[in-house]
Design an enzyme around this catalytic site. Structure first.
Site, PDB file in Angstrom:
ATOM      1  N   ARG A  57       0.864  -1.176   0.000  1.00 23.10           N
ATOM      2  CA  ARG A  57       0.000   0.000   0.000  1.00 23.10           C
ATOM      3  C   ARG A  57       0.900   1.226   0.000  1.00 23.10           C
ATOM      4  O   ARG A  57       1.810   1.330   0.827  1.00 23.10           O
ATOM      5  CB  ARG A  57      -0.871   0.001   1.263  1.00 23.10           C
ATOM      6  N   TYR A  99      -2.614  11.997   7.199  1.00 23.72           N
ATOM      7  CA  TYR A  99      -2.955  10.805   7.973  1.00 23.72           C
ATOM      8  C   TYR A  99      -2.480   9.534   7.264  1.00 23.72           C
ATOM      9  O   TYR A  99      -2.647   9.395   6.061  1.00 23.72           O
ATOM     10  CB  TYR A  99      -4.470  10.717   8.197  1.00 23.72           C
ATOM     11  N   GLU A 135     -13.450  -1.351   6.239  1.00 28.63           N
ATOM     12  CA  GLU A 135     -12.805  -1.523   7.545  1.00 28.63           C
ATOM     13  C   GLU A 135     -13.675  -0.995   8.685  1.00 28.63           C
ATOM     14  O   GLU A 135     -13.490  -1.406   9.822  1.00 28.63           O
ATOM     15  CB  GLU A 135     -11.410  -0.883   7.557  1.00 28.63           C
ATOM     16  N   ARG A 145     -13.410  -5.133   3.083  1.00 30.48           N
ATOM     17  CA  ARG A 145     -12.316  -5.066   4.057  1.00 30.48           C
ATOM     18  C   ARG A 145     -12.749  -5.295   5.500  1.00 30.48           C
ATOM     19  O   ARG A 145     -12.019  -5.006   6.443  1.00 30.48           O
ATOM     20  CB  ARG A 145     -11.611  -3.715   3.919  1.00 30.48           C
ATOM     21  N   TRP A 170     -12.168  11.559   7.286  1.00 34.64           N
ATOM     22  CA  TRP A 170     -10.832  11.000   7.005  1.00 34.64           C
ATOM     23  C   TRP A 170     -10.948   9.507   6.931  1.00 34.64           C
ATOM     24  O   TRP A 170     -11.892   8.932   7.419  1.00 34.64           O
ATOM     25  CB  TRP A 170      -9.786  11.410   8.032  1.00 34.64           C
TER      26      TRP A 170
HETATM   27  O1  KDG Z   1      -8.251   2.689  13.659  1.00 36.82           O
HETATM   28  C1  KDG Z   1      -8.240   3.162  12.356  1.00 36.82           C
HETATM   29  C2  KDG Z   1      -7.095   2.536  11.594  1.00 36.82           C
HETATM   30  O2  KDG Z   1      -7.068   1.147  11.756  1.00 36.82           O
HETATM   31  C3  KDG Z   1      -7.208   2.843  10.132  1.00 36.82           C
HETATM   32  O3  KDG Z   1      -7.191   4.215   9.929  1.00 36.82           O
HETATM   33  C4  KDG Z   1      -6.100   2.213   9.353  1.00 36.82           C
HETATM   34  O4  KDG Z   1      -7.116   2.899   7.315  1.00 36.82           O
HETATM   35  C5  KDG Z   1      -6.429   2.103   7.919  1.00 36.82           C
HETATM   36  C6  KDG Z   1      -5.923   0.943   7.225  1.00 36.82           C
HETATM   37  O5  KDG Z   1      -6.283   0.784   6.069  1.00 36.82           O
HETATM   38  O6  KDG Z   1      -5.180   0.164   7.816  1.00 36.82           O
HETATM   39 MG    MG Z   2      -7.903   2.015   5.523  1.00 37.11          MG
END
Ligand code: KDG
Ligand code: MG
Length: 401
Positions: free
Chosen positions: A147, A159, A261, A282, A401
């Site tokens: 990534r 970030y 996620e 994810r 974000w």
């Molecule tokens: O807790 C939030 C993170 O796990 C996240 O921001 C990490 O985006 C992320 C990733 O793809 O690992």
């Molecule tokens: Mg992510």
């Protein structure tokens, strides 16, 4: 086999983790991850106040019934706190069932469908040279998928881009704030991928995370601009509350899309999967209701040519990683697994059998999940408040974000 004890352990070996340990009258124990980054104590309280009391005396072998009891029985369904708590119970019960059977959990899920779990690592750089160095480092370590995240000219701190050895976005008790410009980002990112492909050629799988920061049409523009560099996926292009938004992205670009996620249940992605608006889902064990529910999500995904790409950041504990790997190795529609190594302190608190080798993670063959918590060691690392940052546009507007 009855549950006689269930302990909620909150520990901070470098970052906070919440773990549920279930003990049975036959002396078998199981562990489940319940960590929700920045909201750890909410899940710990949910478990302690509302779940542990109803677990004591229950039959530990009834995984499905316990899942349904905690989900339907709560009346207040879904949500990250509830689902992380249910996930912890479910994961711990699968661990116990595996130990009872003398089998690793993946054997109870149908056995191995592959030799190893292909993982992707994070190559971050403040600038393009930093990115190229990070990609090269990952390739040297055997990663087949990386990534790529980059700093953006004109923005201070982005970030997910950090030079620290261990990724840790939840760094302050009160959220820090950063400033974002979508225009600067959209101008810069395609130039980064152009350089990465030029340097490393077509073999390596490249991924990128947009962290929910774009509108659908902006995401479509990004996807189109990245098409020449053949990414494996662009992740979280838009906030996913509005599932129809993905249709617009799809109409414009062949860059594959990954999302999920922050998903808690199958209902967060059912439309995305059924309409084939995404390519990778994810969701992972701790945030999507445990092994039982995540398997349901992946089975639905398999029907629609959508593959798994489970979240695996460092704020998911080694207990979650061990459980995710049991599924990854077994399901037919595995895609990729995210892998960010934990700190040595975290690994010591959670001894595990999974291991990294040459671009793959291997779950190991220990009965159950192949992971445990050292409660004595965990007690030496008290909870430390830490929150994820927030993001504002240059005029001060709060942004996703
Ligand atoms: O807790 C939030 C993170 O796990 C996240 O921001 C990490 O985006 C992320 C990733 O793809 O690992
Ligand atoms: Mg992510």
């Amino acid at each position: 086999m009855k549950i006689v004890d269930a302990r909620v352990v909150v520990t901070c070996p470098g970052r906070n983790f919440v773990t549920l340990k279930i003990v049975t009258d036959e002396g078998l124990t199981g562990v489940g991850d319940a960590t929700l980054n920045g909201r750890e104590q909410a899940v710990a309280a949910y478990l302690t106040e509302h779940v542990v009391p109803v677990l004591i005396g229950r039959d530990a072998t009834r995984i499905e019934d316990t899942w349904q009891y905690l989900y339907k029985g709560a009346y207040w369904r879904r949500g990250p706190v509830t689902m992380a708590a249910i996930a912890a119970v479910d994961t711990a019960l699968w661990d116990i069932k595996g130990k009872q059977a003398g089998l690793p959990v993946h054997q109870m899920l149908g056995g191995r469908s592959r030799e190893g779990v292909t993982v992707y690592g994070h190559a971050n750089g403040e600038d393009v040279d930093g990115v190229l160095a990070a990609v090269a480092r990952h390739l040297d370590e055997g990663f087949r998928a990386v990534r790529v995240q980059s700093g953006i000219p004109g923005l201070e701190g982005v970030y997910g881009v950090s030079s620290a050895a261990i990724y840790e976005p939840a760094s302050a008790a009160v959220p820090t704030e950063s400033v974002w410009s979508t225009e600067a980002y959209l101008d810069h990112i395609p130039t980064v991928f152009a350089r990465v492909r030029e340097e490393f050629g077509p073999g390596v799988k490249l991924l990128h995370d947009a962290h929910h920061r774009l509108t659908p049409i902006e995401a479509a523009r990004l996807g189109k601009a990245l098409e020449p560099y053949a990414l494996t996926w662009v992740e979280d292009p838009v906030p996913a509350e509005l599932q129809e938004g993905f249709r617009l992205i799809r109409q414009h670009t062949t860059t594959p899309i990954a999302v999920g996620e922050v998903f808690n249940t199958i209902f967060d992605c059912a439309q995305l999967i059924r309409e084939q608006l995404i390519d990778y889902v994810r969701a992972t064990v701790v945030h999507a209701g445990g092994i039982t529910h995540l398997r349901r999500i992946f089975d639905l995904a398999a029907l629609h040519h959508v593959r798994s790409g489970s979240h695996g950041a460092t704020d998911l504990s080694p207990v979650c990683m061990a459980a995710a790997l049991q599924l990854d190795i077994a399901i037919p529609n595995f895609g990729l697994q995210e892998y960010m190594p934990h700190s040595a302190e975290t690994d010591a608190v959670f001894p595990h059998t999974y291991r990294y080798e040459d671009g793959y993670l291997h779950p190991g063959d220990a009965p159950g999940l192949g992971v445990d918590i050292d409660e004595e060691l965990a007690a030496r690392y008290p909870y430390t408040p830490a929150a994820l940052p927030v993001n504002r546009l240059q005029d001060g507007t709060l942004h996703s974000w």
